[in-house]
Write an enzyme that holds these catalytic residues in place. Sequence first.
Site, PDB file in Angstrom:
ATOM      1  N   GLU A  34     -20.161 -21.785   8.570  1.00  0.00           N
ATOM      2  CA  GLU A  34     -19.119 -21.538   9.577  1.00  0.00           C
ATOM      3  C   GLU A  34     -19.040 -22.697  10.562  1.00  0.00           C
ATOM      4  OE1 GLU A  34     -16.774 -19.258  10.020  1.00  0.00           O
ATOM      5  OE2 GLU A  34     -17.292 -18.440   8.081  1.00  0.00           O
ATOM      6  N   CYS A  61      -1.463 -20.033   3.090  1.00  0.00           N
ATOM      7  CA  CYS A  61      -0.688 -20.296   4.309  1.00  0.00           C
ATOM      8  C   CYS A  61      -1.195 -21.586   4.948  1.00  0.00           C
ATOM      9  CB  CYS A  61      -0.818 -19.116   5.275  1.00  0.00           C
ATOM     10  SG  CYS A  61       0.395 -19.178   6.602  1.00  0.00           S
ATOM     11  N   CYS A 109       4.399 -19.611   0.156  1.00  0.00           N
ATOM     12  CA  CYS A 109       4.850 -18.256   0.505  1.00  0.00           C
ATOM     13  C   CYS A 109       5.095 -17.393  -0.738  1.00  0.00           C
ATOM     14  CB  CYS A 109       6.117 -18.316   1.347  1.00  0.00           C
ATOM     15  SG  CYS A 109       5.868 -19.169   2.916  1.00  0.00           S
ATOM     16  N   CYS A 159       2.060 -15.461  -1.486  1.00  0.00           N
ATOM     17  CA  CYS A 159       1.409 -14.823  -0.331  1.00  0.00           C
ATOM     18  C   CYS A 159       1.545 -13.295  -0.407  1.00  0.00           C
ATOM     19  CB  CYS A 159       2.044 -15.346   0.955  1.00  0.00           C
ATOM     20  SG  CYS A 159       1.374 -14.564   2.426  1.00  0.00           S
ATOM     21  N   CYS A 162       6.413 -11.044   6.652  1.00  0.00           N
ATOM     22  CA  CYS A 162       6.154 -12.234   7.482  1.00  0.00           C
ATOM     23  C   CYS A 162       7.398 -12.630   8.285  1.00  0.00           C
ATOM     24  CB  CYS A 162       5.705 -13.395   6.601  1.00  0.00           C
ATOM     25  SG  CYS A 162       5.499 -14.927   7.525  1.00  0.00           S
TER      26      CYS A 162
HETATM   27  S1  SF4 Z   1       4.759 -15.712   3.923  1.00  0.00           S
HETATM   28 FE1  SF4 Z   1       4.158 -16.098   6.051  1.00  0.00          FE
HETATM   29  S2  SF4 Z   1       1.952 -15.694   6.109  1.00  0.00           S
HETATM   30 FE2  SF4 Z   1       2.545 -15.905   3.956  1.00  0.00          FE
HETATM   31  S3  SF4 Z   1       2.201 -18.069   3.431  1.00  0.00           S
HETATM   32 FE3  SF4 Z   1       4.330 -17.885   4.067  1.00  0.00          FE
HETATM   33  S4  SF4 Z   1       4.281 -18.327   6.267  1.00  0.00           S
HETATM   34 FE4  SF4 Z   1       2.185 -17.878   5.672  1.00  0.00          FE
END
Ligand code: SF4
Length: 344
Positions: free
Chosen positions: A34, A189, A196, A199, A205
């Site tokens: 970390e 992200c 996206c 994601c 989002c």
């Molecule tokens: S949808 Fe939103 S949270 Fe997901 S990768 Fe794209 S910007 Fe990031």
Amino acid sequence: MLIAPKVLDWFDIYGRKDLPWQKQLLPYPVWISEIMLQQTQVTTVIPYFKRFIERFPTVRDLAEANLDDVLALWTGLGYYARARNLHKTAMMIMQDWAGVMPTRQSDLMTLPGIGRSTAAAIAAICHGEAVAILDGNVKRVIARHFAVGGWPGQSSTLRALWIHAEAQTPNKRIADYTQAMMDLGATVCTARHPACHACPIRSSCSARKTARIDEYPGKKPKKVKPKKSTAMLIVRTRGGDIRLVQRPAQGIWGGLFSFPECPLDELETKLPSSAVSVIKLPAFKHQFTHFELTIQPVLIDIKRRQDVPKVPNGTWLGSNQHPGFGLSRPAERLIKIVTELPFS
Ligand code: SF4
């Protein structure tokens, strides 16, 4: 709507589970990883982490180590206060915690170099405490998903991000959720070109829906950095030995070895009379967070070590000798350069 179920489903399939510190998720390696991962990418961290754990496999080994040896293993990672704090914290764990790292976030936060998010990561990943994390990657995911405007370095923005992070933290599978959020920020992200389409939380989002991803998180307000300059005096013998000095423990490159320095306008008065030749090498800039330093390296060739007076905290690095101590980044760079240059 909570994002945890989707993030966890995604983690089960795509999350990274074979990083070197994920083998057993024990507090000591998780803590080291970390700290190394603050400001540094995973791919850079992995070899440093492996060398560090091999050399200091336990808190006791780290506490009993010489700080110079710890800094030597940190050379190239930057932000050396992190290494000094690791060493100090290991000693405190031996003294005040009977050699066992505290388990709760609130106790971990009392140790040097362990902030709220790092303490939460260790407590959540290793002990299942349901506490929120907010490292750089998670800040980006939260800022975009919930459209939290402003620069995260501003306290009002940071407060808003923490509120979302806490509200989203689940009570179950907290270790997986914590790693999943860090992974999501690091691999999907990302700061530039977020994926996206891959994601798990794209449908909710806010930044994606409004096509304003680039605006989150907000940028740091631009400030002109003060400029400073210095001359670095590289004294080299005919045999290729190079003189270094250890810097004071506090301040820039604290405790690391570097070259003696002097203000540029005092350079002429600092040159040893025994110099065989003095060559100004190309100057370069080194960026610190709070100022920009222009470094003028000056190569001073002498015949042998005895030709210059000893300097406090000075040492010689023999030609082809591997330094067993930490070097400042400019010293590391300049040693490579002057090793290639012939003796004048
Ligand atoms: S949808 Fe939103 S949270 Fe997901 S990768 Fe794209 S910007 Fe990031």
